[in-house]
Design a protein around this motif. Sequence first.
Motif, PDB file in Angstrom:
ATOM      1  N   ARG A   1      -1.886  -4.558  -7.713  1.00  0.00           N
ATOM      2  CA  ARG A   1      -1.101  -4.696  -8.938  1.00  0.00           C
ATOM      3  C   ARG A   1       0.323  -5.107  -8.561  1.00  0.00           C
ATOM      4  O   ARG A   1       1.151  -4.249  -8.250  1.00  0.00           O
ATOM      5  CB  ARG A   1      -1.095  -3.373  -9.720  1.00  0.00           C
ATOM      6  CG  ARG A   1      -2.464  -3.041 -10.339  1.00  0.00           C
ATOM      7  CD  ARG A   1      -2.388  -1.821 -11.241  1.00  0.00           C
ATOM      8  NE  ARG A   1      -2.235  -0.599 -10.477  1.00  0.00           N
ATOM      9  CZ  ARG A   1      -1.355   0.352 -10.763  1.00  0.00           C
ATOM     10  NH1 ARG A   1      -0.535   0.221 -11.771  1.00  0.00           N
ATOM     11  NH2 ARG A   1      -1.279   1.435 -10.016  1.00  0.00           N
ATOM     12  N   PRO A   2       0.630  -6.405  -8.570  1.00  0.00           N
ATOM     13  CA  PRO A   2       1.944  -6.870  -8.069  1.00  0.00           C
ATOM     14  C   PRO A   2       3.143  -6.268  -8.804  1.00  0.00           C
ATOM     15  O   PRO A   2       4.238  -6.222  -8.248  1.00  0.00           O
ATOM     16  CB  PRO A   2       1.878  -8.390  -8.291  1.00  0.00           C
ATOM     17  CG  PRO A   2       0.414  -8.709  -8.292  1.00  0.00           C
ATOM     18  CD  PRO A   2      -0.266  -7.522  -8.927  1.00  0.00           C
TER      19      PRO A   2
ATOM     20  N   ALA B   1       0.256   1.821   2.077  1.00  0.00           N
ATOM     21  CA  ALA B   1      -0.563   0.658   2.444  1.00  0.00           C
ATOM     22  C   ALA B   1      -1.846   0.630   1.619  1.00  0.00           C
ATOM     23  O   ALA B   1      -2.239  -0.409   1.071  1.00  0.00           O
ATOM     24  CB  ALA B   1      -0.885   0.697   3.942  1.00  0.00           C
ATOM     25  N   ALA B   2      -2.503   1.778   1.517  1.00  0.00           N
ATOM     26  CA  ALA B   2      -3.757   1.856   0.753  1.00  0.00           C
ATOM     27  C   ALA B   2      -3.498   1.562  -0.730  1.00  0.00           C
ATOM     28  O   ALA B   2      -4.333   0.955  -1.406  1.00  0.00           O
ATOM     29  CB  ALA B   2      -4.384   3.238   0.927  1.00  0.00           C
ATOM     30  N   LEU B   3      -2.318   1.965  -1.218  1.00  0.00           N
ATOM     31  CA  LEU B   3      -1.976   1.712  -2.628  1.00  0.00           C
ATOM     32  C   LEU B   3      -1.731   0.226  -2.892  1.00  0.00           C
ATOM     33  O   LEU B   3      -2.091  -0.285  -3.949  1.00  0.00           O
ATOM     34  CB  LEU B   3      -0.759   2.540  -3.034  1.00  0.00           C
ATOM     35  CG  LEU B   3      -1.085   3.975  -3.448  1.00  0.00           C
ATOM     36  CD1 LEU B   3       0.150   4.858  -3.369  1.00  0.00           C
ATOM     37  CD2 LEU B   3      -1.665   4.007  -4.866  1.00  0.00           C
ATOM     38  N   TYR B   4      -1.120  -0.473  -1.930  1.00  0.00           N
ATOM     39  CA  TYR B   4      -0.977  -1.927  -2.099  1.00  0.00           C
ATOM     40  C   TYR B   4      -2.356  -2.554  -2.325  1.00  0.00           C
ATOM     41  O   TYR B   4      -2.533  -3.410  -3.173  1.00  0.00           O
ATOM     42  CB  TYR B   4      -0.366  -2.566  -0.842  1.00  0.00           C
ATOM     43  CG  TYR B   4       1.125  -2.415  -0.706  1.00  0.00           C
ATOM     44  CD1 TYR B   4       1.965  -2.371  -1.823  1.00  0.00           C
ATOM     45  CD2 TYR B   4       1.718  -2.341   0.555  1.00  0.00           C
ATOM     46  CE1 TYR B   4       3.347  -2.246  -1.677  1.00  0.00           C
ATOM     47  CE2 TYR B   4       3.081  -2.214   0.703  1.00  0.00           C
ATOM     48  CZ  TYR B   4       3.891  -2.166  -0.408  1.00  0.00           C
ATOM     49  OH  TYR B   4       5.244  -2.043  -0.255  1.00  0.00           O
ATOM     50  N   LEU B   5      -3.327  -2.087  -1.531  1.00  0.00           N
ATOM     51  CA  LEU B   5      -4.648  -2.714  -1.552  1.00  0.00           C
ATOM     52  C   LEU B   5      -5.483  -2.290  -2.763  1.00  0.00           C
ATOM     53  O   LEU B   5      -6.217  -3.087  -3.333  1.00  0.00           O
ATOM     54  CB  LEU B   5      -5.417  -2.365  -0.275  1.00  0.00           C
ATOM     55  CG  LEU B   5      -4.813  -2.882   1.032  1.00  0.00           C
ATOM     56  CD1 LEU B   5      -5.563  -2.305   2.228  1.00  0.00           C
ATOM     57  CD2 LEU B   5      -4.848  -4.404   1.072  1.00  0.00           C
ATOM     58  N   ARG B   6      -5.373  -1.016  -3.131  1.00  0.00           N
ATOM     59  CA  ARG B   6      -6.326  -0.474  -4.096  1.00  0.00           C
ATOM     60  C   ARG B   6      -5.677  -0.043  -5.410  1.00  0.00           C
ATOM     61  O   ARG B   6      -6.355   0.074  -6.428  1.00  0.00           O
ATOM     62  CB  ARG B   6      -7.037   0.725  -3.443  1.00  0.00           C
ATOM     63  CG  ARG B   6      -8.443   0.889  -3.901  1.00  0.00           C
ATOM     64  CD  ARG B   6      -9.247   1.810  -3.018  1.00  0.00           C
ATOM     65  NE  ARG B   6     -10.260   2.440  -3.845  1.00  0.00           N
ATOM     66  CZ  ARG B   6     -10.180   3.662  -4.336  1.00  0.00           C
ATOM     67  NH1 ARG B   6      -9.133   4.422  -4.055  1.00  0.00           N
ATOM     68  NH2 ARG B   6     -11.147   4.147  -5.096  1.00  0.00           N
ATOM     69  N   GLY B   7      -4.370   0.230  -5.387  1.00  0.00           N
ATOM     70  CA  GLY B   7      -3.645   0.511  -6.629  1.00  0.00           C
ATOM     71  C   GLY B   7      -3.860   1.893  -7.204  1.00  0.00           C
ATOM     72  O   GLY B   7      -3.334   2.201  -8.267  1.00  0.00           O
ATOM     73  N   LYS B   8      -4.625   2.732  -6.537  1.00  0.00           N
ATOM     74  CA  LYS B   8      -4.810   4.097  -7.051  1.00  0.00           C
ATOM     75  C   LYS B   8      -4.933   5.106  -5.917  1.00  0.00           C
ATOM     76  O   LYS B   8      -5.190   4.747  -4.773  1.00  0.00           O
ATOM     77  CB  LYS B   8      -6.022   4.168  -7.968  1.00  0.00           C
ATOM     78  CG  LYS B   8      -7.310   3.654  -7.387  1.00  0.00           C
ATOM     79  CD  LYS B   8      -8.399   3.665  -8.468  1.00  0.00           C
ATOM     80  CE  LYS B   8      -9.621   2.890  -8.005  1.00  0.00           C
ATOM     81  NZ  LYS B   8     -10.641   2.794  -9.052  1.00  0.00           N
TER      82      LYS B   8
END
Lengths: 159, 422
Positions: B56-57, B144-151
């Motif tokens: 989610r940019p 890092a994981a939030l950049y990829l998955r957003g949650k």
Amino acid sequence: MKVWRYGDDVNTDMLFPGKFTYTCSTAEEIRPHLLEDLDPDFAEMVKPGDLVFGGKNFGCGSSREQPTLGLKAVGVEAIVASSFDRIFYRSSINQGLLLVECPDAVAAYNAGDEVTLDAAEGKITVGGREFDFPRLPPEILAIRDAGGLLPWTRAELEK
Amino acid sequence: MGMTFAEKILARKAGLDRAVPGQIVIIEPDHLLTHDNTAAIVDKIVDDLERFGVARPGMPVIALDHVIPAASEKHAVNHKTAREFAARFKLPNFYDVGTGVCHQVLMEKGHALPGRLIVGSDSHTCSYGALGVFATGVDRTEAAALYLRGKTWLKVPETIRITLGGRLQPPVSAKDLVLTIIGDIGADGAAYRAVEFHGSVSTLSIEERFTIANMGVEMGAKIAVFPVDAVTREYLTSIGAEHGSYEPLWADEDAAYCRELTYDLGDIEPVIAAPHKVDNRKSVAELEGMAIQQVLLGTCTNGRLSDLEAAAGILDGHAVSPGVRLLVLPASREIYQAAMENGTLAILSRAGATILPPGCGPCLGAHQGCLAPGEKCLSTANRNFKGRMGSKEAEIYLASPQTAAATAIHGVISDPRKEVSR
């Protein structure tokens, strides 16, 4: 297996100095500074399978992950403490590092005691005395068991 | 049974009717804060980002602040990596070197709005509780994981209710209040818990609430949060956030708390957190007369306009003691600008202060005022851990801007109540 024993409120600056936070990020870069201001012998002497014991509020302070990433990378099997800071606790799950929250085990430990761990059963034995410690809920345990949050996330994204 | 703020917002964000302490919920944060550590975060997932992109940019907010301007080639490379990441993935919320300390920037730029849920790879993310935000820290790997998955997941915390009465008696400040609370309950007194402030909250400005919420993590709290009132709405209007663009929420009257505390603000006195723990509280009287070599005024804890003005009011017409280096660290460019235009910085500079760029400066011991062995610093920041500002043989004393100003004049720890503010 050696037990490295420390006291209450071991903070993130003791575990890894803040001045290196933006110049050391990989395990190799972190290792020489691990616990630098707490125990100058640690970085050189720690061996895979060693345990770290602490008192209450272990890991308080910064959100920097060099302490959890570094302790996992040098092979520390688990950190046993009376209580943990919440960001540190979360970070340990993300790095796949086992934390044992067990005040009785910490109180029972005397220098030289044999310590054994059974993570799956949530049991720790200190000098022949066995204690239970709380295990993580299954959905969180899955993250640690996958080797940490990034391997777990990659597997989720592949689904 | 009603719900606390934390229970209510986590239920809302998870799409549930209610949430109870201990429950694990999956949430999509409204924002993820990262700063200079963006580079290290991105480096973990270079290939993953090419493959999966940023989920989610609009979620990431990046503010470069920790070591600015770059103190070394390595720091410069970090900043460059963050800039290129923001450009490559068209992230709209990127704030370059000089905008300010990330926490101040998130508030000023209208990202920290009431009812939002924000996580950040910085422990003082809890600051936005000042504006009724559920805001808490995570590590770099989680970012890092939030950049990829957003949650991500959150455990619903128990809540401590702190009820305030009366009002602070200047020059006693919000910093004295929060250091008093931490001294009472300990550095882990709110561990894993949310802290709600009730009572005479309306007597506290947004800036004072920010100082208090900022130090929530120093009592171990997951969040430290204030209700949204007329003071909040006035602040939000001043930064251009329209009414109706946010959805405040607050605890129910019959919510259940694990602990309740009360403080009469009129009873609070100037205090100091002595080395090397934030809960090592002393009264200023106990330490009065101790020689100090450096005074740090500013940071995300106390670098707002009212803080600089309070210090300038005490320092006006005085000179900083010859034995003291007074460093001033405004929390953002907007604050720097306002303090320059209204003459506050001129007063401080004339008194002998060195004005630093709006960033984290020496607070984390990376540059711009590190301490030598044997030195003592009185700082308005939030941590006094051993080694934090340079040498592990140095000592850090935490106090209010008012105590800092009085101390800078005399070169020894001094009670601001004995100064005549102009």
